[in-house]
Design a protein around this motif. Structure first.
Motif, short mmCIF file in Angstrom:
data_model
loop_
_atom_site.label_atom_id
_atom_site.label_comp_id
_atom_site.label_asym_id
_atom_site.label_seq_id
_atom_site.Cartn_x
_atom_site.Cartn_y
_atom_site.Cartn_z
N ILE A 44 -0.20 40.21 -9.57
CA ILE A 44 -0.75 38.76 -9.90
C ILE A 44 -1.11 38.14 -8.72
N MET A 45 -2.43 37.65 -8.57
CA MET A 45 -3.10 37.03 -7.55
C MET A 45 -2.42 35.72 -7.29
N TYR A 46 -2.32 35.56 -5.75
CA TYR A 46 -1.85 34.25 -5.46
C TYR A 46 -2.62 33.00 -5.87
N ALA A 47 -3.69 33.12 -5.38
CA ALA A 47 -5.02 32.10 -5.70
C ALA A 47 -6.31 32.90 -6.22
N ASN A 48 -6.70 32.30 -7.11
CA ASN A 48 -8.21 33.09 -7.71
C ASN A 48 -9.28 32.75 -6.72
N ASN A 49 -10.16 33.59 -6.32
CA ASN A 49 -11.33 33.36 -5.73
C ASN A 49 -12.48 32.48 -6.07
N GLU A 50 -12.71 32.32 -7.37
CA GLU A 50 -13.62 31.65 -8.10
C GLU A 50 -13.15 30.27 -8.63
N THR A 51 -12.05 30.14 -9.06
CA THR A 51 -11.75 28.81 -9.60
C THR A 51 -10.40 28.05 -8.63
N GLY A 52 -10.11 28.81 -7.60
CA GLY A 52 -8.74 28.22 -6.74
C GLY A 52 -7.75 27.85 -7.30
N THR A 53 -7.39 28.50 -8.71
CA THR A 53 -6.02 28.28 -9.37
C THR A 53 -5.13 29.28 -8.66
N MET A 54 -4.19 28.28 -8.30
CA MET A 54 -2.75 29.10 -7.56
C MET A 54 -1.79 29.27 -8.61
N GLN A 55 -1.12 30.65 -8.53
CA GLN A 55 -0.10 30.96 -9.48
C GLN A 55 1.23 30.65 -9.10
N PRO A 56 2.31 30.40 -9.72
CA PRO A 56 3.80 30.16 -9.26
C PRO A 56 4.37 31.33 -8.85
N ILE A 57 3.94 31.95 -7.64
CA ILE A 57 4.34 33.44 -7.32
C ILE A 57 5.96 33.40 -7.13
N SER A 58 6.56 32.35 -6.45
CA SER A 58 7.87 32.43 -6.22
C SER A 58 8.71 32.22 -7.67
N GLU A 59 8.41 31.87 -8.86
CA GLU A 59 8.72 31.82 -10.00
C GLU A 59 8.48 33.26 -10.85
N LEU A 60 7.59 33.75 -10.44
CA LEU A 60 7.08 35.02 -10.94
C LEU A 60 7.91 36.10 -10.27
N ALA A 61 8.32 36.17 -8.99
CA ALA A 61 8.94 36.88 -8.40
C ALA A 61 10.67 36.91 -8.58
#
Length: 264
Positions: A154-171
Motif C-alpha cells: 500500500i503506497m504511503y502517499a498518492n502521487n496524483e491526489t496526495g492522499t496519505m494512507q494510515p500505514i502504521s495502522e495497516l502495519a
C-alpha cells in the motif's frame, strides 16, 4: 536563489513527478564522476574512496529512515525498488502462500508487478477499493487477509491526489496476521519525517529524484532478516539482491540532499 533550470521559465508545479537537482547535490557527486572512478568491489587503492563514499551514503540514507545501514539496498529507481520488494518477497515466500493485497489506486510500478506475478507465477491479487478521499478502509484490508496471504503493498502517499494512507495502522494489522507489508514512500521521503521502526513496515521504497537528487537512483529498506528473490543476478553487490557495479556518484547524490534536510 532560483534554480538555474527554472530561471526565466514558467512557474513549475510538477514536483510530484520530479524535482530539479539541488546544485549542492551536483557538487557532491561530481568528484565521483571526474576523479574517483574505482570499482568499490576491487581490492586496490583506487577502490577505497568509492567504497568509503558508498558506505557513507548508505549510512546517511539509513539515518533518514531510522534504520541500520545494512537494511538499505540501492537501486536504479523507485520502480525497481517496488519490483524488488513485491516480486522478491512473493517469490521468496511462494511456498507459504500465493496471495497478495494492494489497492486500486496504486502506482503502475506496483500494479503491473502484481499483474506479472499473476500472469507468470499464478499469484492471486486482491485490489482493495478506496473511499471518496482515496483512502482504504483498514477493516477491509483485515477482512481480505487469508491463510495464503504473504504480502500487502500500500503506497504511503498518492502521487496524483496526495492522499496519505494510515500505514502504521495497516502495519499493525499485517503484523497480527504475520503478513509482510511494503509501502511505496516515493512521495513522502524527504518531505515528512520517516521512521520505519515506528511505521512497522517490512519494506519501504525511496526515489531520489523526488527530493532533489538525479533521476536514476533509488533505495529499498528491507527489514533485517527478511529474504527476497533478487531482480538482477550477478556479482553479489547489495548483499546479493541487486547485482551490477554500483553507481557511486548517484548514491552520494541521493544521500546528500536528505541528510542535509535532516541535519537542519
Amino acid at each position: 536563489m532560483a534554480h538555474p533550470g527554472l530561471k526565466d521559465g514558467p512557474i513549475y508545479l510538477d514536483y510530484n513527478a520530479t524535482t530539479p537537482v539541488d546544485p549542492a547535490v551536483v557538487d557532491a557527486m561530481l568528484p565521483y564522476l571526474s576523479t574517483y572512478f574505482g570499482n568499490p568491489s576491487s581490492t586496490h587503492a583506487y577502490a577505497q574512496p568509492t567504497r568509503i563514499a558508498m558506505a557513507t551514503a548508505r549510512e546517511q540514507v539509513a539515518q533518514l529512515l531510522g534504520c541500520s545501514a545494512e537494511e538499505i539496498i540501492f537501486t536504479s529507481c523507485g520502480s525497481e525498488s517496488n519490483a524488488l520488494a513485491i516480486r522478491g518477497a512473493a517469490l521468496a515466500n511462494r511456498f507459504h502462500g500465493n496471495h497478495i493485497i494492494t489497492q486500486v489506486t496504486e502506482h503502475p510500478a506496483v500494479i503491473n508487478v502484481c499483474k506479472a506475478l499473476t500472469r507468470l507465477h499464478g499469484f492471486r491479487v486482491t485490489y482493495l477499493p478506496v473511499d471518496k478521499f482515496g483512502r482504504i478502509n483498514p477493516a477491509e484490508l483485515e477482512a481480505a487477509i487469508e491463510e495464503q496471504t504473504t504480502l500487502i503493498s500500500i503506497m504511503y502517499a498518492n502521487n496524483e491526489t496526495g492522499t496519505m494512507q494510515p500505514i502504521s495502522e495497516l502495519a499493525d494489522i499485517a503484523r497480527r496476521h504475520r503478513v509482510l507489508l511494503h509501502t511505496d514512500a516515493s512521495q513522502v521521503v524527504g518531505k515528512v519525517p520517516i521512521d520505519v521502526q515506528h511505521l512497522g513496515v517490512d519494506f519501504l521504497t525511496v526515489t531520489g529524484h523526488k527530493f532533489y537528487a538525479p533521476k536514476g537512483i533509488g533505495a529499498l529498506y528491507v527489514r533485517r532478516g527478511l529474504q527476497l528473490e533478487p531482480l538482477l543476478y550477478g556479482g553479489g553487490q547489495e548483499t546479493g539482491l541487486r547485482a551490477g557495479t554500483e553507481n557511486i556518484a548517484f548514491m552520494v547524490a541521493m544521500a546528500r540532499r536528505p541528510y542535509r534536510h535532516v541535519k537542519s
